[in-house]
Structure formats: structure tokens, C-alpha cells
Design a protein around this motif. Structure first.
Motif, short mmCIF file in Angstrom:
data_model
loop_
_atom_site.label_atom_id
_atom_site.label_comp_id
_atom_site.label_asym_id
_atom_site.label_seq_id
_atom_site.Cartn_x
_atom_site.Cartn_y
_atom_site.Cartn_z
N LYS A 17 0.82 -1.20 0.00
CA LYS A 17 0.00 0.00 0.00
C LYS A 17 0.86 1.26 0.00
O LYS A 17 2.04 1.23 0.35
N GLN A 62 12.72 -18.09 -3.96
CA GLN A 62 12.18 -19.27 -3.28
C GLN A 62 10.95 -19.80 -4.02
O GLN A 62 10.37 -20.78 -3.60
N PRO A 93 7.97 -11.43 8.92
CA PRO A 93 8.48 -10.32 8.11
C PRO A 93 8.42 -9.00 8.87
O PRO A 93 7.64 -8.85 9.80
N LEU A 94 9.25 -8.07 8.44
CA LEU A 94 9.19 -6.73 9.05
C LEU A 94 8.13 -5.92 8.33
O LEU A 94 8.40 -5.00 7.59
N ASP A 95 6.90 -6.31 8.58
CA ASP A 95 5.77 -5.77 7.83
C ASP A 95 4.98 -4.71 8.60
O ASP A 95 4.01 -4.18 8.07
N PRO A 155 4.83 -1.65 9.19
CA PRO A 155 4.28 -0.44 8.57
C PRO A 155 3.09 -0.69 7.67
O PRO A 155 2.26 0.18 7.46
N ILE A 156 3.00 -1.90 7.10
CA ILE A 156 1.88 -2.15 6.19
C ILE A 156 0.93 -3.17 6.79
O ILE A 156 0.08 -3.71 6.10
N LYS A 192 14.93 -15.28 4.98
CA LYS A 192 13.70 -15.74 5.64
C LYS A 192 12.93 -16.66 4.71
O LYS A 192 13.03 -16.56 3.48
N VAL A 193 12.14 -17.54 5.31
CA VAL A 193 11.27 -18.38 4.51
C VAL A 193 10.11 -17.51 4.03
O VAL A 193 9.46 -16.83 4.83
N HIS A 194 9.87 -17.50 2.76
CA HIS A 194 8.76 -16.72 2.24
C HIS A 194 7.58 -17.61 1.96
O HIS A 194 7.72 -18.72 1.45
N LYS A 195 6.43 -17.12 2.33
CA LYS A 195 5.20 -17.86 2.15
C LYS A 195 4.20 -16.98 1.40
O LYS A 195 4.45 -15.79 1.21
N LYS A 251 1.59 -14.42 0.35
CA LYS A 251 1.05 -13.21 0.96
C LYS A 251 -0.24 -12.85 0.26
O LYS A 251 -0.47 -13.22 -0.88
N ASP A 291 -2.17 -13.42 5.30
CA ASP A 291 -0.76 -13.22 4.98
C ASP A 291 0.00 -14.31 5.70
O ASP A 291 0.20 -14.24 6.92
N GLU A 336 3.09 -15.23 5.74
CA GLU A 336 4.40 -14.92 6.32
C GLU A 336 4.26 -14.46 7.76
O GLU A 336 5.13 -14.70 8.60
N ARG A 337 3.17 -13.77 8.04
CA ARG A 337 3.01 -13.21 9.38
C ARG A 337 2.49 -14.24 10.36
O ARG A 337 2.55 -14.03 11.56
#
Lengths: 180, 562, 349
Positions: free
Chosen positions: A99, A173, B143-145, B147-148, B175-178, B180, B191, B193-194
Motif C-alpha cells: 500500500k 524461493q 516479516p518486518l511488515d 508499517p503495512i 527468511k522463509v517466504h510464504k 502473501k 498473509d 508470512e506473518r
């Protein structure tokens, strides 16, 4: 505590040495080099770390860095910042960031240039630049909108590029479809 | 006399077996059995004992209204039990206190029952290290999410990270990504990842909502929450998973990216979509409502509410809300002038020549005031029933939030709406010359627009325009429940109050306020100009409400006999 | 032209030349007021290491015009609570003494057969003091007319100061007239001709010192500027005034300053005379008459610069010190000076 004033000597009471002293000082300054700066023609060199007007920046790829987390709006002491979040269908102009603000307004009449917004910003999207003489013909003109703030802010060389980095890592990945 | 005891869960009074335990050195006595997630008695857990001692134990997967899973390990505590000698008697310290054998391993507080004289330690260096360890594991792939992330501000992971998190990650690998932004259903975005895999949402939808739609697939670091393939996560309770999700994995499509939660002013209110009267918190900012969230009230809705009720708030700030007081020639008028004029007209009306159609969406106080008016005018009163589908969990078939209030205040009889044909006939025969309508479109309920045209005076108060408001001689803009204070009586007879969250639009005023002035003008009967005084006066005059006071209602309400 | 002039009756000639002199002197005075303000700002700026006004015209020479335009176009706001008549009258009265005193100042010897003084009164100095004492009315009225506490206190403060120093000033010049033996200012100038040492400043240094200090006090200049005290008290009697009325107070102050300087030049520094090249005698040639006017203006200018310089050099007196200085120092000293001068003159004769 009582401070005892020393009694004045005759010379002091006559006031003449003081007159002479004052004359010397003023005369010296009369012929000294003048410090006046002719403002609109000559301008002051703004030092590093100066806190001027806050503007939004884009990263080197031209993307809006702000993700409308609204922390600056929250921390702003005079409530000069007003952010309109994008709403449920909001998208950012770059992958993964999800966003960006639909509207971002700073009321420069309210802003006190404290720099809290810059300090709190987790995305390095807002910076206090070196502009210190903001003018406008009306109050409305002094409310800077997103386009204006981005145009004034220019480009910030982002060393981290967190969202881009994340998207690349995820692509490696081979997971999650992310569309910018 | 008519008020029954509140039905809050509490141990049956006399013969409760208790245990004495110590939490961080503080002695507390807890019942041997405590209610579990279904309210059934179960052995008291260490976490419940800590709560009783006023000690907060951080946790993610535990939720008081869900089955215990014990998978997040955040609530690990150390404990000890009294040492027993060979004679099965407690070994005593030299000072006479029982010797405590500290357990060599920690235990999860949420799932371990307490035993007599147990000592629980929640603030030892070991416990702190365990929490830090658990948190570090959780943060490896998170994740360092922030802010969003919509959860920021009410995120348990954020809160505990402040308390126990490391400033920097030691984890240098990617990081392991999943996935989103997964579309789980019409109202939910996931989401992955979170997600911290606490399984609260899975347990809720399986055990509470009865729709086994969610589950975890894949192994190890690739554990992924997902919905049942080839179907949508779409039942009437899905949004509760957003509330209980301790992180921002599940977010509401409705509230997504609308406003950060720390800006929201939370007002205690009620859901008005059906007769259940679920307790809610209204989140508003700058006179705009952004969301409803359920407010815990074990006598009504527990911790939940349905999606339909939760999303039913958009109409409150609709553009076409009635905002102006209008009178015969549909010109804009001031409240004082119009109320004076109406009072004069009603005073001049022949007794029995008036009728009142109230709404069971109005508050007890407003219905009470309308009844006062009806008594003076000799008016026939009724309201309009509204039925729909109910379910076994929360949704009531009665779609009026205050059916019982209308009955108890005497606006309608056991069967709502039976007098409507009588009123219609009265208008047609010319017997009824004045009609007062509050919050209902009578043209859809047997009184046609042609009938309305026959009336000498039609006084209408409503929120949104409809056929009846178009025909009105006097149009009085009213308030949504979020814009005023008052009480509702739900289907089970629970009287609950709600508070004002936002300002009404334009000239609109709370109905009870102008009704009070109208009643004063017509009957000369001066009640109270405050909602508290008005409620207490109503409590005196309505027998079922006799034992109630505004203050006595509290946040959870009181059940009366219906 | 000359023929026509010579044919006029002496009375008409007097009227005509007086009118010309009045207009000329008035014009020069107002011009000086305007430019003294500019000089003040420039001197002040230079003492403070600044440049001063330099935007309007070359070196800011058009600044006085700009200031005047600004003063005229500012909103002339009259607070509701003032006493209207006095409120309008006060600024005019402040301006008045400066203009009226101009009449008796000999600003030159003669051009042609016209004496360069508008009214050569026998009692010139008495007239001067009479007029000067009117100045205090303006300030009292301003403080009273504003009808609010702040200007009222300011007015009281200022009038007390001005009355006090007027006494010292009046007493200080009596020895001069004992020496000269006349109250006519032309006679005073005549007395001072024929050598620098004839200047009364050398004959009566004490009288000059007291007169100088009193002149500062009378014109509300630093170090006696308590009536205004811009920084600390934000003005006094004149706070309720704005626009052109305020400007009149302002100009009045500068006019008074110019007149005080003119008085000092006349009384102590030989007026339009200079004891070289015979310039200490009434001129017979046109050029000498003009040079003598120039001499007068040059002396005047030196005093004005001194007034200005002092303002940016010294702090002001405390109010009690200010009153003490007048009543306990200057007045006794001036009285003693009279007695001593009289005694010396008696012994000599």
C-alpha cells in the motif's frame, strides 16, 4: 541572600568614564565590517542536519516510499499531517509493499519542523529538507498534497530497499505471486 | 423483584473445593475447578491461577473461549511442588514452611493444572530466557511488515517483542517466504508470512463456528495456514478469526488499510442488527465509524459476533441521511419552532384521533416517552415486526434489537404488528387524523401512501429517506444508535446500555431528547433532560424495570423478566 | 520684479518675506525630521554592525518617503474607549511646540536686508520656554485621552519627567542672560562673536552641561527615554495610537530634537557665526548670508548626530535616578551657578 553592592567611586558617579567607554565601543563598531546579509539575493548556507520543511521522497527506482503507516500522523505534535490510507483495494507502485497513501497532506502552517515524522518513519520516506522560507497566498496553498510533497522531496538513494529485496528473495524461493 | 441474578460465569456458591497456590511468592486461593472454554468445569490451570493473582503470563495460542492447544510455548513458567517424605507427608524447612521441590523443567501455564500448595514462578531469569527464546524463534521468519500491517498497534507479537524481543536478529539466512495476500474468503485476507501458527483461527472455526474450513499444511519451516481447497472460508463468523489472530496474518477486507487502530476511539455500544444485542466496541475517528469489534459479555455474546452485524455500520454515514427539520411546505425549520407547532397541534387533537407507529429499533427510553404521548392522546400504538433467519450461535430470528423493550413499555402487545390494520382502517375511515411514525416506512406495512395523504398531520422521525418521510408534514431527523445513548432490551430480556461514538449529522438530534421536549409540551409532564434521569424515571414507571438504574446497568447489562 | 517689490509698502513687504521665511523654514524642518529618522536608522545600524535601510532608493534615501506612505495607508484605528477630542488633539499638540519655536531661532544673519529669523523677539528665550512647556500637554493629554491604564501611567511618568527637567533647563540658561544682558536671541549670538572663546559654552560650561542633559530629557531621548522605552515598556502614553497619529508623535519628537539642537547652537555655540573670515558679523553679501545659514545647519547637524549617537551608546536611567538627577543635582547646581555668576559680575562691576 543579600548581595552587597560596592559603593561607587567618584569617577563612576560622575559617569564620565562610562561615557568615554561607551563612545569607544560604539565608534569601533561604527567602522567595523557589517554582517548584514542581503537576503533574497544572498542566501545562507544551510548546515547539515538542518530541520526545514518535511517532504516525501521517492527511491532511486521512482517508487513512492511512503506506505501510509500513519506513524508520522500519530507522532506529529501539532497534527499537521493528514494521511488518507488507500482502503481495502490499496496497492503500492512497487512489489510487495502492498500500500501507499491515497492522499498525504502536510499543513505547513501547522508544522513546527520538529522532525519527529522523519525520526519515526520506518520507511525513510519523509525527510526534513533545507527549505525554510515557505510562502503562499492562501491558507489552502500552504497545505501541501502528496504530489507536491513528492515533487519537492525528490529522490532518496535507498541503500536497503527492503521491499524490493523481499520480493526478489521470495521470487528465488519460488513462492507467492506478488504483483506490483 | 423481576430482575434475575446476572448469569455471569461464577463458581456455584457454597461447596467449592479450593486450592492454595503461590504465584511469584504471592499466596492465592483458587477453585479446584474453573470453567473451560465451553464453560464446563475443568481443573484450574496455572494460567488461570496467575490471572487470579494478577500476574500476566504472555501467550499466543491460549484463548479463554477456545480449546487449549498449547503449541506456542510462550506461556512457559517454572513451578515447584511440595516435597514429600517417605511417609507421604510434606517435608518442612527448618522454619516450618513446607519444602518446595522446584521442577527441573518448565511447564506451559495454559495447559497444566495446579496442584495443592504449588508455587508458580513467572519472573525468574529462566522464564525470561525462555520467553526470549520463543520470541526469537517466532521472529526468525516473521516479516518486518509492521508499517503495512493492519494489526500493528494491537499485535501481541509487537507487544511481547517490546518486552522480550532482541533488538537485532541473529538470523542471517534468508527468511522463509510464504504466500502473501491470500484471498481466504469474501471477508478475509491471509498473509502467511506473518502467521505464527497458533491455530486459534482453526480452533475457532472448527469448534465455535462449526465450519472446519482452515488447517495447516506442509512441514517444519514451511508450515502454512490455508483454507480447505475448492471452497471459500465463508461462514457468518469468519471475522472473529481476525479479532483472535494475535498477529496480522488474518485481516478484514472491510477494515483493511482503512485506518490505523491507534487512532480509533473505542466506544462501548451494542450491535443492532438482531435481537441478540451483541456487545461491541465502535472504533471511530473524527466522527467517522471504521469498525465494530465484539466486546466480551459472557451473558450475551461471549467474545464473538456475526459478520453480518459487524459490517452493518456503513449506512450510518450515508450521504442521504436526513439532516434537516422540515415542516408542511417542506421548508427547513428550527427545532424549537417545529416542536412548539407540533405540541400545539397535538394538544388540539381530539382524544383517540391519533395513532403512533413506533419502531422496535428505538431505545427503551424513546418508546417509553412515545407511550407517555400515546396515553395523553389516547392513541393506538404499535410497532412493526421484523423476522429473518437465525442460527444456533448468536444470530436471532428477531431482527429488531428492542422487541422486548417495545413490549415492556407498552407500545405493542405480545404479537407485534396486529394493530397496524386497525390503524390503517382508522385512517381510511377518517377517525384517525394524526399519525406519528418513528423510524419505520409504514407504506410497506399496510398503510399505503394514499392513506397517508388523507391524514391531517403526519409526523415522521427517521434516519434515511423513504416513502413515508416523503409524505411527512413534519420531518424530524433522528440519530443512529452510535450517535446517542440509550438502552435496548434483547430477546432474553437483558437490558443493556450503549454510548455515543460519533456526532449526528446536520441538525439531527437524539430522538429521546426531542421526544422529551414534545412530551413536556403536550402533557406538561416534565421528565428528565438527561438520559440517566430519563432511564431512572422509566425504571420507576415500568414494572419490569423497577429494580434498574442507569448506573446499575454497568457495561454488561442486567437481565429482567419478560 | 525687484521694482514691484520695492514699490510694496513696508508692511506688505514684511508680510511677504515673513511668509516666505515661514514656508521655507517649515519645509526645511520637515525635510530634516524625515531625514534625521533615516540618519538615526543608519547610524544605529552601523553601530550595531548592520547596514540599515538600503532598499528604497540608493542607500535607502527614499526610505522616509516610503515610511510616510506607509504611515498614511495604515489603518487609523481609534479604540472605542478613548476620549475622542483629546485623542485627536494630543498628537497635534506634541507637534506644535517644535514648529512654533522655529519662529525665534536666528538661522542666519541676513540675506539682502532681510534678517534670517522669522520673529526677532526681544523676549525670545522666554517665548521659547513658554512654548516648550506646552509640549507636556500633548503627552498628558495622550495618556488621559487613551482612557486606559497603560497609557495613563505612561503619561504621568512622562509629564513628571518633563516638568522636572524643564525647571533645570530654565535655571541653567539664566546665567547666560546675566552675561548677555538681553533675552533676544540675536543679541545672544552677537555677544558670542569675535573669537571661539566668546562662545558661551566656554564661559558657562556648567550651564551647557545642565542644558544638554535637560534637552535630552525634554526630547525623551536616551538616556532619559522612559516615556517611550520601546523594548521594555513597549511605549507609554502613545500605545493606543496608530497610523498617522502615531507618526505625529514620532515626528514631534524629532522636531523637538532639532529645535533643542538649534537652541544649543544659538545659546552656546555662537549660532550662525564662525569667528573666521569675518563670518561672525552680519553678512553684507549674498554668499556670506548663505554660508552663514550653512554654518548654522552644520552645527545643528553635529548636535543631531550627537543626539542619535548617544541613544545607541548608553542605557537609560532608572526612574528614581532620573528624578534624583534633576531635583537633587541639576537644580541646586543651576541655582549655584546663577549665584556665582551674579556674584562674579557684581565683583567685576
Amino acid at each position: 541572600m543579600i548581595v552587597k553592592r560596592p559603593p561607587l567611586s567618584l569617577a563612576e558617579r560622575l559617569y564620565l568614564p562610562a561615557i568615554w567607554g561607551g563612545f569607544k565601543v560604539t565608534l569601533r563598531h561604527f567602522f567595523k565590517k557589517k554582517v548584514t546579509m542581503q537576503y533574497p539575493e544572498e542566501k545562507w548556507v544551510v548546515p547539515e542536519g538542518y530541520r526545514g520543511a518535511p517532504y516525501l521522497v521517492r527511491d532511486q527506482d521512482g517508487h513512492t516510499k511512503c506506505v501510509s503507516c500513519q506513524l508520522c500522523e500519530f507522532v506529529c505534535p501539532p497534527k499537521a499531517i493528514k494521511i488518507t490510507p488507500p482502503g481495502p483495494n490499496g496497492t503500492a507502485d512497487r512489489a510487495n509493499a502492498e500500500k501507499m497513501p491515497r492522499e498525504f497532506e502536510i499543513n505547513m502552517l501547522r508544522c513546527i519542523f520538529c522532525g519527529f515524522c522523519q525520526e519515526v518513519c520506518p520507511e525513510e520516506a519523509i525527510f526534513l529538507m533545507k527549505d525554510y522560507a515557505l510562502t503562499g497566498a492562501s491558507r489552502n496553498e500552504m497545505i501541501y498534497d502528496k504530489e507536491k510533497l513528492l515533487a519537492l522531496g525528490g529522490v532518496h538513494q535507498d541503500r536497503i530497499q527492503k521491499w524490493k529485496h523481499k520480493a526478489e528473495e521470495a521470487a528465488q524461493q519460488d513462492v507467492f505471486p506478488v504483483k506490483p | 423483584m423481576s430482575a434475575t441474578a446476572p448469569t455471569e460465569t461464577k463458581p456455584a456458591a457454597p461447596a467449592v473445593e479450593t486450592l492454595a497456590v503461590k504465584v511469584d511468592g504471592k499466596a492465592v486461593v483458587v477453585p479446584k475447578l474453573s470453567p473451560d472454554w465451553q464453560g464446563k468445569p475443568a481443573p484450574t490451570t496455572m494460567l488461570q491461577a496467575c490471572e487470579a493473582a494478577g500476574v500476566t503470563v504472555p501467550h499466543y495460542c491460549y484463548h479463554p473461549k477456545l480449546p487449549v492447544a498449547g503449541n506456542c510455548r510462550m506461556c512457559l513458567v517454572e513451578f515447584g511442588t511440595p516435597a514429600l517424605g517417605p511417609d507421604r507427608k510434606p517435608v518442612l524447612n527448618p522454619d516450618g514452611s513446607p519444602k518446595i521441590n522446584k521442577s527441573p523443567r518448565p511447564a506451559i501455564a495454559c495447559a497444566t493444572p495446579v496442584s495443592p500448595n504449588m508455587e508458580i514462578y513467572t519472573n525468574t531469569p529462566g522464564v525470561k530466557a525462555m520467553r526470549e527464546g520463543v520470541l526469537e524463534f517466532l521472529l526468525i521468519n516473521h516479516p518486518l511488515d509492521c508499517p503495512i500491517c493492519d494489526q500493528a498497534g494491537e499485535c501481541k507479537l509487537q507487544e511481547y517483542s517490546v518486552d522480550y524481543g532482541a533488538a537485532q536478529s541473529r538470523f542471517v539466512e534468508p527468511k522463509v517466504h510464504k504466500p502473501k495476500k491470500v484471498d481466504l474468503g469474501p471477508r478475509i485476507v491471509l498473509d502467511d508470512e506473518r502467521c505464527i501458527l497458533c491455530t486459534r483461527c482453526i480452533r475457532f472455526t472448527r469448534d465455535i463456528a462449526g465450519d472446519d474450513a482452515l488447517g495447516i499444511v506442509n512441514r517444519g519451516s514451511y508450515n502454512t495456514l490455508t483454507k480447505y481447497p475448492w471452497s471459500q472460508f465463508d461462514n457468518n463468523y469468519t471475522l472473529n478469526t481476525v479479532d483472535i489472530c494475535p498477529v496480522g496474518a488474518l485481516t478484514s477486507k472491510d477494515f483493511r488499510f482503512q485506518m490505523r487502530v491507534w487512532f480509533l476511539k473505542e466506544t462501548k455500544s451494542l450491535c443492532t442488527s438482531c435481537g441478540t444485542g451483541c456487545n461491541v466496541l465502535i472504533g471511530s475517528r473524527e466522527e467517522k465509524i471504521y469498525r465494530y469489534t465484539p466486546r466480551q459479555n459472557d451473558a450475551v455474546n461471549g467474545c464473538w459476533m456475526c459478520d453480518a452485524g459487524r459490517l452493518n455500520y456503513r449506512w450510518i454515514d450515508r450521504e442521504d441521511r436526513l439532516k434537516e427539520v422540515r415542516s408542511p411546505k417542506s421548508e427547513v425549520r428550527s427545532w424549537s419552532a417545529v416542536l412548539k407547532e407540533i405540541s400545539e397541534k397535538l394538544n388540539a387533537a381530539v382524544p383517540g384521533s391519533a395513532a403512533i407507529v413506533a419502531s422496535a429499533r428505538q431505545t427503551n427510553e424513546e418508546l417509553f416517552l412515545l407511550k407517555q404521548l400515546a396515553k395523553k392522546l389516547g392513541a393506538t400504538t404499535d410497532s412493526i415486526p421484523r423476522f429473518g433467519d437465525g442460527d444456533k450461535l448468536l444470530v436471532s430470528a428477531d431482527k429488531n434489537p428492542n422487541t422486548n423493550g417495545a413490549r415492556l413499555t407498552g407500545i405493542c402487545f405480545t404479537e407485534m404488528g396486529i394493530k397496524l390494520p386497525e390503524i390503517a382502517r382508522g385512517i381510511q375511515s377518517g377517525k384517525i387524523k394524526t399519525l406519528i411514525v418513528f423510524g419505520e416506512d409504514v407504506t410497506k406495512h399496510g398503510i399505503s401512501a394514499a392513506d397517508l395523504a388523507k391524514l391531517e398531520t403526519l409526523i415522521v422521525s427517521d434516519l434515511l429517506p423513504n416513502e413515508t418521510t416523503k409524505a411527512a408534514h413534519y420531518l424530524l431527523p433522528g440519530c443512529a444508535h452510535a450517535e446517542k445513548r440509550g438502552t435496548f432490551t434483547n430477546t432474553k430480556g437483558r437490558v443493556q446500555k450503549f454510548m455515543k461514538a460519533v456526532e449526528p449529522p446536520g441538525d439531527a438530534r437524539p430522538e429521546w431528547e426531542f421526544l422529551h421536549e414534545l412530551v413536556h409540551g403536550v402533557t406538561g409532564h416534565n421528565g428528565f433532560a438527561t438520559i440517566e434521569g430519563l432511564f431512572n424515571q422509566m425504571a420507576k414507571e415500568v414494572p419490569e424495570f423497577n429494580s434498574l438504574t442507569w448506573a446499575g446497568l454497568g457495561d454488561a447489562g442486567v437481565t429482567v423478566k419478560i | 520684479m525687484m521694482h514691484w517689490l520695492n514699490n510694496l509698502s513696508p508692511a506688505w513687504q514684511f508680510v511677504l518675506f515673513s511668509a516666505i521665511k515661514v514656508v521655507a523654514a517649515f519645509a526645511v524642518l520637515m525635510f530634516m525630521v524625515a531625514y534625521v529618522v533615516l540618519v538615526e536608522r543608519k547610524v544605529c545600524a552601523f553601530i550595531q554592525d548592520r547596514i540599515g535601510p538600503n532598499r528604497a532608493g540608493p542607500f535607502g534615501l527614499l526610505q522616509p518617503a516610503a515610511d510616510a506612505v506607509k504611515a498614511f495607508f495604515k489603518e487609523d484605528f481609534t479604540p472605542a474607549h478613548v476620549r475622542k477630542v483629546f485623542y485627536v488633539l494630543a498628537p497635534a499638540i506634541v507637534m506644535l511646540p517644535g514648529l512654533m519655536n522655529l519662529a525665534v531661532i536666528p538661522f542666519g544673519s541676513r540675506i539682502g536686508n532681510q534678517p534670517m529669523v522669522i520673529a526677532d523677539l526681544n523676549v525670545g528665550i522666554l517665548y521659547t520656554f513658554g512654548i516648550v512647556s506646552l509640549g507636556v500637554y500633548g503627552i498628558v493629554l495622550a495618556g488621559y485621552a487613551a482612557n486606559s491604564k497603560y497609557p495613563f501611567l505612561g503619561g504621568i511618568r512622562s509629564s513628571a519627567q518633563m516638568i522636572s527637567y524643564e525647571i533645570a533647563m530654565g535655571l541653567s540658561v539664566i546665567p547666560l542672560f546675566l552675561l548677555v544682558g538681553s533675552l533676544n536671541l540675536s543679541q545672544v549670538i552677537h555677544y558670542q562673536s569675535g573669537g571661539f572663546l566668546n562662545w558661551l559654552v566656554f564661559k558657562q560650561p556648567l550651564a551647557f552641561a545642565i542644558f544638554l542633559a535637560a534637552a535630552f530629557a525634554e526630547t525623551n531621548r536616551t538616556p532619559f527615554d522612559l516615556p517611550e522605552a520601546e523594548q521594555e515598556l513597549a511605549g507609554g502614553y502613545n500605545v493606543e495610537y496608530s497610523s498617522i497619529k502615531f507618526a505625529l508623535f514620532f515626528m514631534g519628537e524629532y522636531a523637538n530634537m532639532i529645535l533643542a539642537s538649534a537652541m544649543m547652537v544659538t545659546l552656546f555655540f555662537g549660532g550662525w557665526t564662525l569667528p573666521i573670515f569675518g563670518l561672525d558679523q552680519p553678512a553684507t553679501a549674498l554668499w556670506a548670508g548663505l554660508v552663514q545659514i550653512g554654518i548654522f545647519l552644520a552645527k545643528l547637524f553635529c548636535f543631531l548626530v550627537m543626539f542619535i549617537w548617544v541613544r545607541w551608546m548608553w542605557p537609560r536611567f532608572r526612574y528614581d535616578q532620573l528624578m534624583k538627577l534633576s531635583w537633587q543635582r541639576f537644580i541646586p547646581l543651576a541655582l549655584a551657578n546663577i549665584v556665582v555668576t551674579a556674584f562674579v559680575l557684581w565683583v567685576r562691576s
